[in-house]
Design an enzyme around this catalytic site. Structure first.
Site, PDB file in Angstrom:
ATOM      1  N   ILE A 120       0.821  -1.219   0.000  1.00  0.00           N
ATOM      2  CA  ILE A 120       0.000   0.000   0.000  1.00  0.00           C
ATOM      3  C   ILE A 120       0.855   1.270   0.000  1.00  0.00           C
ATOM      4  CG2 ILE A 120      -2.010  -0.979   1.178  1.00  0.00           C
ATOM      5  CD1 ILE A 120      -0.617   0.744   3.673  1.00  0.00           C
ATOM      6  N   TRP A 141      11.891  -1.408   6.910  1.00  0.00           N
ATOM      7  CA  TRP A 141      11.038  -0.562   6.065  1.00  0.00           C
ATOM      8  C   TRP A 141      11.261   0.934   6.261  1.00  0.00           C
ATOM      9  CZ3 TRP A 141       8.590   2.411   9.513  1.00  0.00           C
ATOM     10  CH2 TRP A 141       8.256   1.873  10.765  1.00  0.00           C
ATOM     11  N   ASN A 142      12.014   1.325   7.273  1.00  0.00           N
ATOM     12  CA  ASN A 142      12.020   2.764   7.581  1.00  0.00           C
ATOM     13  C   ASN A 142      12.961   3.577   6.690  1.00  0.00           C
ATOM     14  OD1 ASN A 142      14.134   1.519   8.927  1.00  0.00           O
ATOM     15  ND2 ASN A 142      14.119   2.978  10.615  1.00  0.00           N
ATOM     16  N   LYS A 177      17.103  -8.664   0.757  1.00  0.00           N
ATOM     17  CA  LYS A 177      15.742  -8.999   1.188  1.00  0.00           C
ATOM     18  C   LYS A 177      15.152  -7.706   1.766  1.00  0.00           C
ATOM     19  CE  LYS A 177      12.549 -10.363   3.893  1.00  0.00           C
ATOM     20  NZ  LYS A 177      11.523  -9.305   3.967  1.00  0.00           N
ATOM     21  N   GLU A 191      14.492  -4.925  14.029  1.00  0.00           N
ATOM     22  CA  GLU A 191      14.189  -4.925  15.459  1.00  0.00           C
ATOM     23  C   GLU A 191      15.155  -5.806  16.234  1.00  0.00           C
ATOM     24  OE1 GLU A 191      10.213  -5.923  16.461  1.00  0.00           O
ATOM     25  OE2 GLU A 191       9.396  -4.367  15.153  1.00  0.00           O
ATOM     26  N   THR A 213      14.121  -9.505  16.356  1.00  0.00           N
ATOM     27  CA  THR A 213      14.401 -10.222  15.107  1.00  0.00           C
ATOM     28  C   THR A 213      15.901 -10.500  15.016  1.00  0.00           C
ATOM     29  OG1 THR A 213      12.730  -8.738  14.155  1.00  0.00           O
ATOM     30  CG2 THR A 213      13.816 -10.252  12.650  1.00  0.00           C
ATOM     31  N   GLU A 226      22.269  -4.280  13.141  1.00  0.00           N
ATOM     32  CA  GLU A 226      21.946  -2.884  13.468  1.00  0.00           C
ATOM     33  C   GLU A 226      20.524  -2.894  13.983  1.00  0.00           C
ATOM     34  OE1 GLU A 226      23.999  -0.482  13.300  1.00  0.00           O
ATOM     35  OE2 GLU A 226      25.573  -1.181  11.958  1.00  0.00           O
ATOM     36  N   GLY A 251      17.524  -1.821  17.380  1.00  0.00           N
ATOM     37  CA  GLY A 251      16.682  -0.701  17.832  1.00  0.00           C
ATOM     38  C   GLY A 251      17.415   0.307  18.704  1.00  0.00           C
ATOM     39  N   CYS A 310      15.832   4.526  13.780  1.00  0.00           N
ATOM     40  CA  CYS A 310      16.454   3.765  14.854  1.00  0.00           C
ATOM     41  C   CYS A 310      17.141   4.701  15.839  1.00  0.00           C
ATOM     42  CB  CYS A 310      17.453   2.796  14.258  1.00  0.00           C
ATOM     43  SG  CYS A 310      18.537   3.591  13.086  1.00  0.00           S
ATOM     44  N   GLU A 319      11.034   0.972  22.477  1.00  0.00           N
ATOM     45  CA  GLU A 319      11.125   1.707  21.215  1.00  0.00           C
ATOM     46  C   GLU A 319       9.720   1.861  20.630  1.00  0.00           C
ATOM     47  OE1 GLU A 319      13.081  -0.281  17.886  1.00  0.00           O
ATOM     48  OE2 GLU A 319      14.106   1.592  17.429  1.00  0.00           O
ATOM     49  N   LYS A 341      25.434  -2.288  23.246  1.00  0.00           N
ATOM     50  CA  LYS A 341      24.392  -3.006  23.993  1.00  0.00           C
ATOM     51  C   LYS A 341      23.338  -3.617  23.049  1.00  0.00           C
ATOM     52  CE  LYS A 341      23.535   0.524  26.913  1.00  0.00           C
ATOM     53  NZ  LYS A 341      23.043   1.223  28.093  1.00  0.00           N
ATOM     54  N   GLU A 361      28.484   0.130  10.385  1.00  0.00           N
ATOM     55  CA  GLU A 361      28.295   0.385   8.956  1.00  0.00           C
ATOM     56  C   GLU A 361      29.001   1.693   8.615  1.00  0.00           C
ATOM     57  OE1 GLU A 361      23.799  -0.418   8.534  1.00  0.00           O
ATOM     58  OE2 GLU A 361      24.758  -1.929   7.267  1.00  0.00           O
TER      59      GLU A 361
HETATM   60  P1  NAD Z   1      11.949  -6.130  11.478  1.00  0.00           P
HETATM   61  O1  NAD Z   1      12.948  -6.747  12.381  1.00  0.00           O
HETATM   62  O2  NAD Z   1      10.532  -6.499  11.634  1.00  0.00           O
HETATM   63  O3  NAD Z   1      12.296  -6.473   9.956  1.00  0.00           O
HETATM   64  C1  NAD Z   1      13.528  -6.133   9.363  1.00  0.00           C
HETATM   65  C2  NAD Z   1      13.760  -7.051   8.175  1.00  0.00           C
HETATM   66  O4  NAD Z   1      13.930  -8.386   8.648  1.00  0.00           O
HETATM   67  C3  NAD Z   1      12.620  -7.094   7.178  1.00  0.00           C
HETATM   68  O5  NAD Z   1      13.142  -7.222   5.867  1.00  0.00           O
HETATM   69  C4  NAD Z   1      11.888  -8.345   7.593  1.00  0.00           C
HETATM   70  O6  NAD Z   1      11.117  -8.888   6.562  1.00  0.00           O
HETATM   71  C5  NAD Z   1      13.045  -9.242   7.973  1.00  0.00           C
HETATM   72  N1  NAD Z   1      12.688 -10.329   8.902  1.00  0.00           N
HETATM   73  C6  NAD Z   1      11.653 -10.385   9.765  1.00  0.00           C
HETATM   74  N2  NAD Z   1      11.663 -11.562  10.421  1.00  0.00           N
HETATM   75  C7  NAD Z   1      12.725 -12.252   9.980  1.00  0.00           C
HETATM   76  C8  NAD Z   1      13.279 -13.530  10.292  1.00  0.00           C
HETATM   77  N3  NAD Z   1      12.724 -14.351  11.181  1.00  0.00           N
HETATM   78  N4  NAD Z   1      14.399 -13.919   9.647  1.00  0.00           N
HETATM   79  C9  NAD Z   1      14.995 -13.103   8.752  1.00  0.00           C
HETATM   80  N5  NAD Z   1      14.513 -11.892   8.405  1.00  0.00           N
HETATM   81  C10 NAD Z   1      13.393 -11.467   9.014  1.00  0.00           C
HETATM   82  O7  NAD Z   1      12.182  -4.566  11.600  1.00  0.00           O
HETATM   83  P2  NAD Z   1      11.341  -3.396  10.901  1.00  0.00           P
HETATM   84  O8  NAD Z   1      10.059  -3.262  11.654  1.00  0.00           O
HETATM   85  O9  NAD Z   1      11.316  -3.586   9.427  1.00  0.00           O
HETATM   86  O10 NAD Z   1      12.281  -2.141  11.179  1.00  0.00           O
HETATM   87  C11 NAD Z   1      12.214  -1.368  12.322  1.00  0.00           C
HETATM   88  C12 NAD Z   1      13.340  -1.697  13.266  1.00  0.00           C
HETATM   89  O11 NAD Z   1      14.594  -1.490  12.619  1.00  0.00           O
HETATM   90  C13 NAD Z   1      13.382  -0.807  14.483  1.00  0.00           C
HETATM   91  O12 NAD Z   1      13.615  -1.580  15.637  1.00  0.00           O
HETATM   92  C14 NAD Z   1      14.573   0.095  14.219  1.00  0.00           C
HETATM   93  O13 NAD Z   1      15.164   0.653  15.346  1.00  0.00           O
HETATM   94  C15 NAD Z   1      15.479  -0.794  13.483  1.00  0.00           C
HETATM   95  N6  NAD Z   1      16.460  -0.028  12.712  1.00  0.00           N
HETATM   96  C16 NAD Z   1      17.767  -0.001  13.145  1.00  0.00           C
HETATM   97  C17 NAD Z   1      18.719   0.738  12.462  1.00  0.00           C
HETATM   98  C18 NAD Z   1      20.152   0.774  12.930  1.00  0.00           C
HETATM   99  O14 NAD Z   1      21.021   1.169  12.167  1.00  0.00           O
HETATM  100  N7  NAD Z   1      20.450   0.366  14.141  1.00  0.00           N
HETATM  101  C19 NAD Z   1      18.348   1.451  11.325  1.00  0.00           C
HETATM  102  C20 NAD Z   1      17.017   1.418  10.907  1.00  0.00           C
HETATM  103  C21 NAD Z   1      16.082   0.644  11.614  1.00  0.00           C
END
Ligand code: NAD
Length: 493
Positions: free
Chosen positions: A29, A153-154, A177, A231, A234, A252, A254, A286, A387, A457, A464
């Site tokens: 969407i 996705w962010n 992916k 996250e 994950t 990388e 949360g 993040c 978060e 932590k 990166e």
């Molecule tokens: P998410 O963990 O739900 O998904 C991230 C990716 O992992 C997606 O492509 C998803 O499809 C994939 N995924 C989900 N489950 C999986 C599994 N079991 N095995 C392998 N891949 C899997 O995170 P999100 O909701 O897409 O993103 C938001 C999170 O990302 C927040 O916690 C945010 O803080 C974090 N983030 C961190 C940074 C950083 O640099 N530290 C940067 C951006 C976002």
């Protein structure tokens, strides 16, 4: 290349656009309207097998034989192609992610700068040094192998760029992916890469759910390295699974980053900078500085300025250049954010700005939420510890520097922190005391090509954006050479 929105997108495997082996699709969407944007191939384990195999063959074939200088040239060409198409890429990203076009434009350029930075490092090699006596050492770096780049996705295009650049500079081939909600720009980058001359199979993109496509990559014996952003939960799950065959992992994760405002600051200017630190990307960052700590002597005056700057933010059509805060990614994310605001009220907090969806009828169909300022919560409240990933900041006063540092560090996360003060010694002292991967002083900006970015932590590990990142995409071989006239004879036989 035509980058207008399409109704239908396929997987990219071995340089070809292909449907999922299952023939299944899924629909994505536009978060600003909740209307269908496009349909995508729903990849699965069989597609992951094909993609990993194509990547392996690319590394064994032409790509693996290219000189580093040729990789440099290809990376520069991809960066240039992205710059040529920057407006179209930003538009696609905004349509898909819902965030303001001024932000996505900046994020396209962040990906471009990353490619340029690592293009220059593609020749980075090992070292040679004398060890002792007749011994000399030569270190050599090999590409680590097929890399799985798993993106949230962010910041889809930016983070895809941050991962692609070092992986390719080091000579690896990859399977990207993207997050299920935001797959478009990764596919477009892969198409652009083919157009500028990257061999087929070097960049494969498999769209589909994390639970199937992501999991198949994480457990695939042909994948040597996983670079994951997402996250924390994950990430932990991925690390456990990757342990099975000792894959290299960078995580990388949360954050719940603090912003410390000391009593000597210019209040208006610091309020404006602090508003950006939390509300950029509608707080879906993040490193969003979602906990704001203000010295008690300026607390009321600062809060007035901060709330008034927050109310001046334009929440609106993400494609409008004047918009500061666009839509959140999904209706579920709006529910989640609203749930945290309700929880804040139950926990004794007071909402000083926002706290609801906008009542602008033009935004009613989309996933909008007003930038929200909450005070009156203790640092141990859930709102201050978890978060939220939305436009919500919790403000708390502090009495002195020690307390500010203690509160800043009182979190499981350690991604970023910001300090505002005119006292240079204090800035350095506080920066040194904060357990976070990036500490910024008198600026909300946390990330630049060439500067290590990553967490302490529960915010993960592996950096990166910097030279050390390149090393995470290589294996080092130490060759130890005896330059003496005969071999060593350690037993004296
Ligand atoms: P998410 O963990 O739900 O998904 C991230 C990716 O992992 C997606 O492509 C998803 O499809 C994939 N995924 C989900 N489950 C999986 C599994 N079991 N095995 C392998 N891949 C899997 O995170 P999100 O909701 O897409 O993103 C938001 C999170 O990302 C927040 O916690 C945010 O803080 C974090 N983030 C961190 C940074 C950083 O640099 N530290 C940067 C951006 C976002």
């Amino acid at each position: 290349m035509d980058l207008s929105p399409r109704a239908r997108y396929a997987l990219i495997i071995d340089g070809q656009q292909v449907e999922a082996a299952s023939g299944e699709t899924f629909t994505v969407i536009n978060p600003a309207t909740n209307e269908a944007l496009a349909t995508f191939a729903k990849g699965g384990p069989e597609d992951v097998d094909r993609a990993v195999d194509a990547a392996r063959r690319a590394m064994e074939g032409k790509w693996g034989r290219l000189r580093p200088a040729d990789r440099t040239r290809l990376l520069y060409r991809l960066a240039a192609a992205m710059a040529d198409h920057a407006a179209d890429l930003a538009r696609l990203e905004t349509l898909n992610v819902g965030k303001a076009i001024s932000s996505t434009y900046a994020e396209v350029y962040s990906a471009i700068e990353e490619l340029e930075f690592f293009a220059g490092l593609a020749r980075a090699a090992g070292e040679a040094f004398p060890l002792a006596g007749s011994l000399q050492v030569m270190t050599q770096r090999d590409p680590v192998g097929v890399c799985a780049l798993i993106v949230p996705w962010n910041y889809p295009i930016m983070l895809t760029g941050w991962k692609l650049a070092p992986a390719l500079a080091a000579g690896n081939a990859v399977v990207v992916k993207p997050a299920s909600a935001t797959p478009i720009t990764a596919l477009m980058l892969a198409e652009l890469a083919l157009e500028v001359g990257f061999p087929p199979g070097v960049i494969n993109v498999v769209t589909g759910p994390g639970s199937t496509v992501g999991d198949a990559l994480v457990t695939h014996p042909g994948v040597a390295k996983i670079s994951f952003t997402g996250e924390t939960e994950t990430g932990k799950n991925i690390m456990r699974k990757a342990a099975g065959d000792l894959k290299r992992v960078s995580l990388e994760l949360g954050g719940k980053s603090p912003n410390l405002v000391f009593e000597d600051v210019d209040i208006e200017a610091t309020a404006a900078a602090s508003v950006w630190a939390i509300f950029y990307s509608a707080g879906q960052s993040c490193e969003a500085r979602s906990r704001l700590f203000v010295h008690k002597s300026i607390y009321d005056r600062f809060l007035d300025a901060f709330v008034s700057a927050t109310r001046r933010l334009v929440v609106g059509d993400p494609l409008d250049r004047n918009t500061h805060v666009g839509a959140l990614i999904s209706p579920q994310q709006v529910e989640r954010v609203d749930g945290y605001v309700k929880l804040a009220l139950e926990e004794g907090g007071r909402v000083l700005a926002g706290g609801s969806r906008p009542d602008d009828a033009a935004l009613a169909r989309g996933n909008f939420y007003l930038p929200t300022v909450i005070e009156g919560l203790g640092n141990h409240s859930r709102v201050c510890q978890e978060e939220i990933f939305g436009p919500v900041v919790a403000v708390q006063p502090f009495a002195d520097e020690d307390e500010a540092v203690r509160l800043a560090n009182d979190t499981q996360f350690g991604l970023a922190a910001t300090v505002f003060t005119r006292d240079a010694a204090r800035a350095l002292r506080v920066a040194r005391s904060i357990k976070a991967g990036t500490v910024t002083v008198n600026t909300p900006f946390t990330s630049f090509a060439g500067v290590p970015f990553g967490g302490f932590k529960a915010s993960g590990f592996g950096r990166e954006r910097a030279l050390e990142t390149l090393h995470l995409y290589t294996e080092t071989r130490s060759v130890i050479i005896n330059t003496g006239k005969g071999p060593h004879n350690p037993f004296g036989l």
